[in-house]
Design an enzyme around this catalytic site. Sequence first.
Site, PDB file in Angstrom:
ATOM      1  N   ASN A  60       0.765  -1.271   0.156  1.00 22.58           N
ATOM      2  CA  ASN A  60      -0.213  -0.014  -0.395  1.00 22.58           C
ATOM      3  C   ASN A  60       0.771   1.315  -0.067  1.00 22.58           C
ATOM      4  OD1 ASN A  60       0.883  -0.352   3.160  1.00 22.58           O
ATOM      5  ND2 ASN A  60      -1.114   0.454   2.978  1.00 22.58           N
ATOM      6  N   GLU A 105       4.650  -3.129  13.012  1.00 18.50           N
ATOM      7  CA  GLU A 105       3.807  -2.276  11.727  1.00 18.50           C
ATOM      8  C   GLU A 105       2.963  -2.579  11.295  1.00 18.50           C
ATOM      9  OE1 GLU A 105       3.785   0.949  12.800  1.00 18.50           O
ATOM     10  OE2 GLU A 105       5.665   1.187  13.025  1.00 18.50           O
ATOM     11  N   LEU A 106       0.841  -2.912  12.018  1.00 19.42           N
ATOM     12  CA  LEU A 106       0.361  -4.073  11.791  1.00 19.42           C
ATOM     13  C   LEU A 106      -0.932  -3.209  11.359  1.00 19.42           C
ATOM     14  CD1 LEU A 106       1.004  -6.888  14.026  1.00 19.42           C
ATOM     15  CD2 LEU A 106       2.250  -6.478  11.488  1.00 19.42           C
ATOM     16  N   CYS A 159      -3.218   1.486   7.083  1.00 19.97           N
ATOM     17  CA  CYS A 159      -3.093   1.099   7.926  1.00 19.97           C
ATOM     18  C   CYS A 159      -3.753   2.141   9.218  1.00 19.97           C
ATOM     19  CB  CYS A 159      -2.066   0.845   8.878  1.00 19.97           C
ATOM     20  SG  CYS A 159      -0.950   2.061   8.068  1.00 19.97           S
TER      21      CYS A 159
HETATM   22  P1  NAP Z   1      -0.587  -8.628   4.707  1.00 17.35           P
HETATM   23  O1  NAP Z   1      -0.660  -9.516   3.598  1.00 17.35           O
HETATM   24  O2  NAP Z   1       0.272  -9.215   6.270  1.00 17.35           O
HETATM   25  O3  NAP Z   1       1.614  -8.298   3.877  1.00 17.35           O
HETATM   26  C1  NAP Z   1       2.359  -8.266   4.070  1.00 17.35           C
HETATM   27  C2  NAP Z   1       3.922  -8.617   3.268  1.00 17.35           C
HETATM   28  O4  NAP Z   1       4.108  -9.693   3.870  1.00 17.35           O
HETATM   29  C3  NAP Z   1       3.321  -8.503   2.442  1.00 17.35           C
HETATM   30  O5  NAP Z   1       5.059  -8.659   0.771  1.00 17.35           O
HETATM   31  C4  NAP Z   1       3.710 -10.359   1.643  1.00 17.35           C
HETATM   32  O6  NAP Z   1       3.875 -10.844   0.290  1.00 17.35           O
HETATM   33  C5  NAP Z   1       4.102 -10.480   2.655  1.00 17.35           C
HETATM   34  N1  NAP Z   1       3.844 -11.442   3.204  1.00 17.35           N
HETATM   35  C6  NAP Z   1       2.853 -12.650   2.836  1.00 17.35           C
HETATM   36  N2  NAP Z   1       2.305 -13.653   4.065  1.00 17.35           N
HETATM   37  C7  NAP Z   1       3.505 -13.708   4.477  1.00 17.35           C
HETATM   38  C8  NAP Z   1       4.262 -14.699   5.136  1.00 17.35           C
HETATM   39  N3  NAP Z   1       3.629 -16.002   5.360  1.00 17.35           N
HETATM   40  N4  NAP Z   1       5.657 -15.008   5.538  1.00 17.35           N
HETATM   41  C9  NAP Z   1       6.038 -14.083   4.772  1.00 17.35           C
HETATM   42  N5  NAP Z   1       5.580 -12.668   4.016  1.00 17.35           N
HETATM   43  C10 NAP Z   1       4.427 -12.597   3.905  1.00 17.35           C
HETATM   44  O7  NAP Z   1      -0.556  -6.879   4.560  1.00 17.35           O
HETATM   45  P2  NAP Z   1      -0.737  -6.356   3.039  1.00 17.35           P
HETATM   46  O8  NAP Z   1      -2.562  -7.573   2.732  1.00 17.35           O
HETATM   47  O9  NAP Z   1      -0.338  -6.686   2.267  1.00 17.35           O
HETATM   48  O10 NAP Z   1      -1.596  -4.774   3.697  1.00 17.35           O
HETATM   49  C11 NAP Z   1      -1.779  -4.370   4.271  1.00 17.35           C
HETATM   50  C12 NAP Z   1      -2.297  -4.925   5.649  1.00 17.35           C
HETATM   51  O11 NAP Z   1      -0.510  -3.855   6.327  1.00 17.35           O
HETATM   52  C13 NAP Z   1      -3.095  -3.742   5.847  1.00 17.35           C
HETATM   53  O12 NAP Z   1      -3.345  -4.523   7.542  1.00 17.35           O
HETATM   54  C14 NAP Z   1      -2.363  -2.897   6.852  1.00 17.35           C
HETATM   55  O13 NAP Z   1      -2.974  -2.274   7.850  1.00 17.35           O
HETATM   56  C15 NAP Z   1      -1.257  -3.061   7.039  1.00 17.35           C
HETATM   57  N6  NAP Z   1      -0.310  -2.069   6.996  1.00 17.35           N
HETATM   58  C16 NAP Z   1      -0.004  -1.310   8.935  1.00 17.35           C
HETATM   59  C17 NAP Z   1       1.360  -0.365   8.545  1.00 17.35           C
HETATM   60  C18 NAP Z   1       1.565  -0.240   9.796  1.00 17.35           C
HETATM   61  O14 NAP Z   1       2.393   1.235  10.092  1.00 17.35           O
HETATM   62  N7  NAP Z   1       0.579  -0.324  10.640  1.00 17.35           N
HETATM   63  C19 NAP Z   1       1.146   0.324   6.833  1.00 17.35           C
HETATM   64  C20 NAP Z   1       1.259  -0.239   5.952  1.00 17.35           C
HETATM   65  C21 NAP Z   1       0.182  -1.134   5.600  1.00 17.35           C
HETATM   66  P3  NAP Z   1       3.519 -10.970  -1.211  1.00 17.35           P
HETATM   67  O15 NAP Z   1       2.623  -9.870  -1.271  1.00 17.35           O
HETATM   68  O16 NAP Z   1       4.114 -10.841  -1.464  1.00 17.35           O
HETATM   69  O17 NAP Z   1       2.335 -12.202  -0.724  1.00 17.35           O
END
Ligand code: NAP
Length: 488
Positions: free
Chosen positions: A156, A255-256, A289
């Site tokens: 994102n 950062e979740l 997020c």
């Molecule tokens: P996600 O599914 O958790 O993916 C994030 C990253 O983790 C991607 O690079 C993804 O790779 C990788 N990943 C997924 N499954 C994995 C596994 N089993 N092992 C290792 N790496 C893995 O999250 P998203 O849907 O991309 O992002 C949205 C989330 O991020 C939302 O919940 C949002 O709130 C959160 N977020 C938090 C912040 C903050 O600062 N708190 C900032 C931005 C976003 P692939 O994409 O290649 O599968």
Amino acid sequence: MYGLTDNELLKSASYINGQWLEGKTTFDVSNPANGETILAVNNAGVEETKLAVTAAKNALQDWKLKSANERGQLMRKWFDLMMANQSDLGRILTLEQGKPLAEANGEIAYGAAFVDWFAEEGKRLYGDTIPSPSADKRIVVIKQAIGVVAAITPWNFPNAMIARKAAAAMAAGCTFVVRPASQTPLSALAMAELAERAGIPAGVFNVVVGTNARGMGEVLTTHPDVAKFTFTGSTEVGKSLISQCATTVKKVSMELGGNAPFIVFDDADVDAAIEGALLSKYRNAGQTCVCTNRIFVHESIAEEFTQKFVAAVAGLTMGDGLKEGVHIGPMISAQACNDVDKLVEKSVEEGAVVALGGQRGEQGDNYYLPTILTGVKNSMPIASNEIFGPVSPIITFKDEEEVLAMANDTEFGLAAYFYARDIGTIWRVAEGLEYGMIGINEGIISNAAAPFGGVKQSGNGREGSKYGLDDYVEIKYLCMGGLERKAS
Ligand code: NAP
């Protein structure tokens, strides 16, 4: 290509130890605005991830031993190059992520600001001296780079989520390996190209791109040469990565996800609240997020707020982010649209009313209309889940106690917002909200000088600000003895 002034910023392979590492297979990176392939990128995996960690390990000693000024100068060059290439970097970002160009350019400036900030902040990594309980001893505390840092980042914010981590880590003297989301690797690779041009030494900033998230993640979370792991992404994935890190007792920061309440009290400036809600809800098509997830409006102003808010949101134009005049781009995927649509459908089944939108846009499978729901209850799935889409559920409330209880009734604790004028309300609510960041009469809160991060299941650690270096250093205590006075 794609209207870029500098085609060399469009890279198709991982950057490891100062080399662009070609692989045997590729994967396609596509444009969420139209589904077209932008570029085939070399698909790195477990072996390449191990190579990247080794490169970072080998580069560590030299980087750590440079003075903070030397590191700062190189980082400052990196920052200058990011800003000089802002429009190309913004274009690449919009192509792979979908957000409107103006927002993408804003993200580049925001990400670069962390590089600038930490280039300076590294010079202020102060230690401490502590009065000793023994006359013949002195207590000194120094802070040292923790070592190799590994990071996994989401789609994102394909630039800023990397910059926020890399800048702090590198300023502290750490070397860095990032695996960006496979949907958006191009912005990360463009950052690597500019790091090379800035003269950042080989092995200090490594980017490994590939589709095997689990396998590559396992290397980064279990490799004995990685001292610190930092993740931005969903709470679900974050939890499993924390447990993987336990096997080698790594320092971890997370950062979740979030579930931000946006509260409008009866004495609020309603127009200002609407402006804040528009920004905090609909930028990046609701996929941040810190996006507002639930809007709580005092019952006495609910009608006025809703009418004005519907009119403002109806004025937003949705379309391809590269087109002039577009405020909302596509969502990242058709699946993401489906997930949002299901939440909306379920809310309507449970009694919510669609005041605006409530369905996909005619632009294609990845587009969801900016939506407003009224009559929402805090117990509905749309309120308890992170929506991650352009939907505003409006919930009414009677008093401060009730709204604080509803706002805090979530496992998340990232950002919260409220609009009020009474000074008593402002202090009580600011202190009572169980969140890491609070916007008070303000919908946009993040910048390099402020500590970004969450509490509860939204994570731990802080990015940016004077606190941002803490996650990348070890505190070392030096006890200096043998100082007793000699009898004369
Ligand atoms: P996600 O599914 O958790 O993916 C994030 C990253 O983790 C991607 O690079 C993804 O790779 C990788 N990943 C997924 N499954 C994995 C596994 N089993 N092992 C290792 N790496 C893995 O999250 P998203 O849907 O991309 O992002 C949205 C989330 O991020 C939302 O919940 C949002 O709130 C959160 N977020 C938090 C912040 C903050 O600062 N708190 C900032 C931005 C976003 P692939 O994409 O290649 O599968």
